[in-house]
Each structure stands twice: as C-alpha cells, then as structure tokens.
Design an enzyme around this catalytic site. Structure first.
Site, PDB file in Angstrom:
ATOM      1  N   ARG A   4       0.830  -1.208   0.000  1.00  0.00           N
ATOM      2  CA  ARG A   4       0.000   0.000   0.000  1.00  0.00           C
ATOM      3  C   ARG A   4       0.865   1.259   0.000  1.00  0.00           C
ATOM      4  NH1 ARG A   4      -3.438  -2.996   4.556  1.00  0.00           N
ATOM      5  NH2 ARG A   4      -4.948  -4.039   3.225  1.00  0.00           N
ATOM      6  N   CYS A  13      -3.355 -13.769  -4.646  1.00  0.00           N
ATOM      7  CA  CYS A  13      -3.090 -14.360  -3.335  1.00  0.00           C
ATOM      8  C   CYS A  13      -3.224 -15.877  -3.390  1.00  0.00           C
ATOM      9  CB  CYS A  13      -4.019 -13.773  -2.276  1.00  0.00           C
ATOM     10  SG  CYS A  13      -5.770 -14.068  -2.575  1.00  0.00           S
ATOM     11  N   ASP A  45     -16.337  -2.669  -4.396  1.00  0.00           N
ATOM     12  CA  ASP A  45     -16.369  -3.936  -3.664  1.00  0.00           C
ATOM     13  C   ASP A  45     -17.812  -4.434  -3.645  1.00  0.00           C
ATOM     14  OD1 ASP A  45     -14.211  -5.380  -1.615  1.00  0.00           O
ATOM     15  OD2 ASP A  45     -16.305  -5.843  -1.156  1.00  0.00           O
ATOM     16  N   SER A  46     -17.979  -5.754  -3.621  1.00  0.00           N
ATOM     17  CA  SER A  46     -19.325  -6.331  -3.656  1.00  0.00           C
ATOM     18  C   SER A  46     -19.968  -6.412  -2.276  1.00  0.00           C
ATOM     19  CB  SER A  46     -19.282  -7.734  -4.273  1.00  0.00           C
ATOM     20  OG  SER A  46     -18.456  -8.586  -3.492  1.00  0.00           O
ATOM     21  N   ASP A  61      -6.959  -6.387  -6.588  1.00  0.00           N
ATOM     22  CA  ASP A  61      -6.558  -7.264  -5.476  1.00  0.00           C
ATOM     23  C   ASP A  61      -7.680  -8.270  -5.216  1.00  0.00           C
ATOM     24  OD1 ASP A  61      -5.182  -8.345  -3.358  1.00  0.00           O
ATOM     25  OD2 ASP A  61      -5.708  -6.754  -1.943  1.00  0.00           O
ATOM     26  N   PHE A  87     -11.848  -4.477  -5.641  1.00  0.00           N
ATOM     27  CA  PHE A  87     -11.856  -5.392  -4.491  1.00  0.00           C
ATOM     28  C   PHE A  87     -11.272  -4.626  -3.290  1.00  0.00           C
ATOM     29  CE2 PHE A  87     -10.985  -7.774  -8.400  1.00  0.00           C
ATOM     30  CZ  PHE A  87     -12.069  -8.653  -8.439  1.00  0.00           C
TER      31      PHE A  87
END
Length: 395
Positions: free
Chosen positions: A211, A339, A249-250, A299, A227
């Site tokens: 970040r 990831c 984002d969901s 991400d 995300f």
C-alpha cells in the site's frame, strides 16, 4: 507415543524439513492415535525422523513440528514457539505508525494451522488443524502473558477446517467482546476493523508494505481501487493526495466500513466514490461509459485454491486484467495481485502477457510486490509464499 511408519523412498521431503506428509506416503500406523495427537514419524527402517500432528481425515496426514528427537513437543515447546513468533514481530509495532500485524503465520512459525493477528489491543485467531485445536488452552494462556490483550476472538470459519474434521467457529475465546469497530493504525492511517463479521480475521495486513509503495505513485492521479474491502489502497492513495479515488467492492459491510474509515482520517470525501458492485461487471460498465483512470489496483480473492484450479483461475485473472488495461490512460499504472499460492510469479507474468496481447497493449513490469516480513516464508516450505503482485506500466 504412537509411531507412524513412512513408506520406503518417501524420506527426502522429511529430511529437507518440509512440514507436510501426505497420507499416501504412510506405510502404516502402530497404534490408534486420536486426530490432533503428536506422534513419532519413523523411516521404513525404524529410524526417528520427526514429531508431528496426526490426522487421518486430512490428505496431509502429518504436519511436522520438531526434527530433534531429544526435544519433546510438550507445553513448554508450544509456549516457546508462540513467544518466538511474537517477539520476532515486536519491532514492526515499535514505531507508533502500526499497531496491527500478523503475530503467528502457521507453518512459517512452526505452528501449522495457527494464524494470530493483532488489532490494537485485540487478537484474532484462526485455528485450521486439529493439533492446534488440542493445544489452544496453552496457546491462549501464553498469548495473554505476552501481550495482555483485551480480547482473543476465534475467527476459525474457514472451510478448510472440514478437511481436519473440525466445525467452523466464530466466538470470543477470552476477555471482553471486542467493539463493533476496533480502531487500528497501519502506516499512520486509522482503520475500523470489524473482527467478528469481517473477512478472514478482519483485515488484510499482508498488503501493508505494498500500500505504501503504490501510494508513492498516486499523487495527483485518478485511482481505481478494485476489491477495495475496507480501503487499504484507497486510504493510502488519499493520504498521498490522489486527485480522486473510486473504490469498488461487492460487500455492503466493506463499503460501509470504508466510508467510515474516510471519516476517521478526515480525508476529503469529495475526492472519493465508493461503489457496491461486482468488480467484473463494474469494469465493463466503466468501459461502456468511456471512463479512464491513471492508476488501477486489482486485489481479487483467491482464484486458485489448488493447482487443479490453476487453468480456470488463469483465465479469470487474464480477463480481469485485460479489461483493466483497457481502462487505463496511455502510460497508466496497473497494480495487480494474486493471493493464490498455486499461482507462481512466472505464471502470473505469462497471464498478464496474454491479457496485454488480447487488449492490444504493451506492458512493462516495473516492480514486484510480495508479502511483508510478518508473513515470512520458510525455506523448507515455499508454499507459504502466497501473495505476489506486479506494478505494470501499460501503453
């Protein structure tokens, strides 16, 4: 102690101190150990090789702990391993800019199946193996002695517990119930963490260093954070004086928490827009609307939970990155992550090359992202290196 006999020819990985022994490598078990018991692993010739947790419900039937026969795996052993892991991270928290980090990282800290994250005065734990589950009273007691937390909360809701014959848990283990939002600091930025209801253990501290790196490119730029969860890349970009940041984002809870984090830090809300939407669908809407950005962050969650899913995951990564490249201004920056432990860096680079080809773009890789030092990788357990990313300049 029960002896587990290894098949002839299966000694190499154990001698190299890899901590996993799969069920197919076991010749037989002398006795009837309960799942989670510590057993002795011996070679086909009867030579001691290691102590480990046993579980006949898991493909990983043995998770190895100690290779020295003279060192018993007892209460003192577990206390020492917890203390070693915690003490190795104390300097991460010493500068006043951070009061959150990963204190224990499973196999990397010789405690397979134990994750402990520190959020200010609260701890969140994930217990993923029956062996760790059996030893939690000792582990909790040692964490109390070392850290004096206000609470220790069990976030063991991962589906992988089923492979060990364990049910999922989400409960207070010790202390007082943590507040709905625990305020933590990372890189000098304040976040509200919902430990009980948040994803994983509540926060993704594995992106702390990344970040900061990305934020150094954000000044004066139009940033899209996909995300975004509770806003790690968003908040760092705003702190670095990005011209604007759009977060997608969901999760309604994530978007709500992100907006609260904007307020907590007194950032200019007029520079920020949060959108609750499926990222892939939203990226296509941006394309249809002719939107362009200077910096895009991707991400996503784990697309490849295993090697068998890698082909399908590669197609998903390619499509996601392809459309993001189409939304960048010429010379714009794409920070893209995986990831998935099954996705190695070279494969990831190849996926991005395919995405660039399909998008009609040229890409330069200008930085490689990785997980921070509180998520170490054991030389004998490369599977622990799961987080990887690339900063790409797109033309």
């Amino acid at each position: 102690m029960v002896d587990v006999i290894l098949k002839k020819g299966k000694e190499k990985a154990v001698l190299q101190r890899h901590p996993w022994v799969f069920s197919g490598a076991i010749e037989r078990v002398k006795g009837k150990p309960a799942n989670g018991d510590v057993v002795r692993l011996v070679s086909a010739q009867g030579t001691f090789m290691a102590y480990g947790f046993y579980n006949d419900k898991s493909r990983v039937a043995l998770r190895l702990l100690e290779w020295n026969e003279e060192v018993p795996v007892d209460e003192a052993w577990f206390r020492a391993k917890v203390a070693d892991a915690v003490n190795a991270r104390r300097h991460v928290l010493a500068d006043g800019e951070n009061n959150t980090c990963r204190l224990i990282f499973s196999e990397a800290d010789y405690l397979p199946g134990l994750i402990v994250d520190k959020y200010a005065d609260h701890l969140a734990v994930q217990v993923l193996t029956s062996g760790i589950e059996n030893n939690m009273p000792v582990i909790i007691d040692e964490l109390q002695k070392l850290l004096h937390p206000k609470s220790i909360f069990d976030k063991s809701d991962a589906s992988s517990r089923q492979h060990e014959g364990l049910v999922t848990e989400n409960k207070l283990l010790w202390g007082s119930q943590p507040p709905e939002l625990v305020e933590v600091k990372e890189n000098g930025i304040t976040y509200g963490i919902n430990i009980a209801e948040g994803q994983k253990s509540g926060f993704y501290c594995d992106q702390r260093d990344n970040r900061c790196i990305l934020a150094s490119y954000a000044k004066g730029k139009k940033v899209l954070d996909c995300f975004s969860y509770t806003g790690g890349f968003t908040l760092n970009s705003l702190k670095s004086e990005a011209a604007s940041v759009t977060s997608v984002d969901s999760s309604a809870l994530a978007v709500e928490t992100l907006n609260e984090n904007i307020r907590l830090n007194n950032f200019d809300a007029a520079k920020h827009q949060a959108i609750k939407a499926d990222v892939n669908s939203q990226l296509r809407r941006f394309k249809d609307d002719g939107e362009k950005f200077d910096v895009i962050v991707l991400d996503p969650p784990k697309y490849a939970p295993s090697r068998s899913a890698l082909d399908r995951a590669s197609r998903a990564y390619k499509d996601l990155n392809r459309i993001a490249m189409l939304l960048l201004n010429d010379g714009g920056l794409l920070a893209t992550f995986s990831c998935s432990g099954a996705m190695d860096m070279e494969t990831f680079k190849q996926v991005l090359a395919w995405a660039a080809l399909d998008a009609g773009k040229q890409v330069q890789f200008i930085h490689q992202f990785c997980q921070p030092e509180d998520h170490p990788v054991r030389s004998s357990f490369p599977e622990g290196e799961y987080l990887k990313g690339l900063l790409c300049r797109v033309f």
